[in-house]
Design an enzyme around this catalytic site. Structure first.
Site, PDB file in Angstrom:
ATOM      1  N   GLU A  39       0.856  -1.199   0.000  1.00  0.00           N
ATOM      2  CA  GLU A  39       0.000   0.000   0.000  1.00  0.00           C
ATOM      3  C   GLU A  39       0.895   1.254   0.000  1.00  0.00           C
ATOM      4  OE1 GLU A  39      -2.097   0.016   3.708  1.00  0.00           O
ATOM      5  OE2 GLU A  39      -3.485   1.600   3.141  1.00  0.00           O
ATOM      6  N   LYS A 110      -9.480   2.445  -1.822  1.00  0.00           N
ATOM      7  CA  LYS A 110      -9.705   1.748  -0.543  1.00  0.00           C
ATOM      8  C   LYS A 110     -11.023   2.175   0.095  1.00  0.00           C
ATOM      9  CE  LYS A 110      -7.137   0.857   3.772  1.00  0.00           C
ATOM     10  NZ  LYS A 110      -5.903   1.218   4.508  1.00  0.00           N
ATOM     11  N   CYS A 143      -5.241  -3.390   2.344  1.00  0.00           N
ATOM     12  CA  CYS A 143      -4.971  -3.450   3.778  1.00  0.00           C
ATOM     13  C   CYS A 143      -6.205  -3.672   4.646  1.00  0.00           C
ATOM     14  CB  CYS A 143      -4.190  -2.204   4.203  1.00  0.00           C
ATOM     15  SG  CYS A 143      -3.207  -2.524   5.685  1.00  0.00           S
TER      16      CYS A 143
HETATM   17  C1  ACM Z   1      -3.998  -0.135   7.120  1.00  0.00           C
HETATM   18  O1  ACM Z   1      -5.114  -0.260   6.603  1.00  0.00           O
HETATM   19  N1  ACM Z   1      -3.018   0.457   6.475  1.00  0.00           N
HETATM   20  C2  ACM Z   1      -3.732  -0.651   8.456  1.00  0.00           C
END
Ligand code: ACM
Length: 264
Positions: A39, A110, A143
């Site tokens: 990420e 995300k 993530c």
């Molecule tokens: C995250 O979502 N970077 C912990």
């Protein structure tokens, strides 16, 4: 299909440096068909405010990351799924861009923002996507999406055989939970985490947990890296194993679902 994960510690704020490290790695390990990178791997993760994002955010598919990755994937013939800092209109997104054989294939924003990311980014507003590389369908999540099983389920129901999972993990649970995400969807999962500690301005230090891994549809860890070292993980898989959704002769993962009785 040969899959590669590059677990590293991006240099904060230096997109050019990080792109060079990524390109060098891809050219060194020839023959990898799918790379999954962490990420926000071109910029670093910790930001004091949105003001820090502006000079680093890129519009896709223009900007230096797109230019570099189109070139790298064209000359190496590979596919790359990588976490990027995206600007769209006036909003910033924690996104994952997909490049394949010289082309920008698309982007995932995300959905589930973690902790202070909520002060920086706009949450994604579209279903997580599935991309096709040859006959292999590859889904993308980022993530903290791991803690919402709906994301991996949505991808599996959309046909994903592999879930690419760029990450900057700080909590200790995810790598184990991703074994369950693989089992409950009978898909391969590829978690590309970063290592190192970032301490930026007045923000407390954040340490990332490494242990990038590739997990089979039956929950076997096919490969795993250490918690603190930069390294590359390469594993050969047969993606078609993810097409078999039978758990027993009488239990099929998708056919046995009963969404009418779930309050979701
Ligand atoms: C995250 O979502 N970077 C912990």
């Amino acid at each position: 299909m040969r899959i590669g994960v590059f677990q590293f510690s991006p240099k904060w704020g230096d997109i050019g440096y990080n792109l060079a490290a990524i390109s060098d790695t891809i050219f060194y390990y020839k023959g990898v068909e799918l790379w999954v990178l962490p990420e926000l791997c071109t910029t670093g993760y910790v930001f004091e405010s949105k003001k820090d994002l502006e000079p680093l955010a890129e519009v896709f598919p223009s900007g230096k990351t797109s230019e570099a990755m189109e070139e790298v994937t064209r000359t190496s013939g590979t596919t790359v799924i990588m976490g990027v800092l995206e600007k769209l209109g006036e909003n910033y997104f924690n996104s994952a861009a997909v490049f394949s054989k010289g082309f920008f294939m698309g982007i995932y924003r995300k959905i589930h923002l973690f902790n202070e990311e909520k002060h920086l980014f706009t949450p994604g507003f579209e279903s997580p996507p599935v991309f096709r590389v040859k006959d292999v369908k590859i889904g993308v999540m980022i993530c903290f999406d791991w803690i919402f099983p709906e994301v991996a389920r949505t991808l599996a129901l959309s046909g994903a055989m592999i879930i690419a999972h760029p990450a900057n993990l700080v909590l200790p649970y995810c790598q184990d939970a991703m074994i369950t995400r693989s089992i409950e969807n009978r898909v391969f999962t590829v978690t590309a985490n970063r290592v190192g500690t970032e301490q930026i301005g007045s923000k407390p230090p954040v340490t990332f947990t490494g242990k990038s891994q590739i997990v089979s549809p039956t929950g076997e860890r096919l490969g795993v890296l250490s918690e603190n070292e930069e390294n590359v993980l390469i594993v050969d898989i047969d993606p078609s194993e993810a097409l078999d959704k039978n758990i027993t002769k009488l239990n099929n993962l998708f056919e046995d679902r009963n969404p009418d009785v779930y309050k979701l």
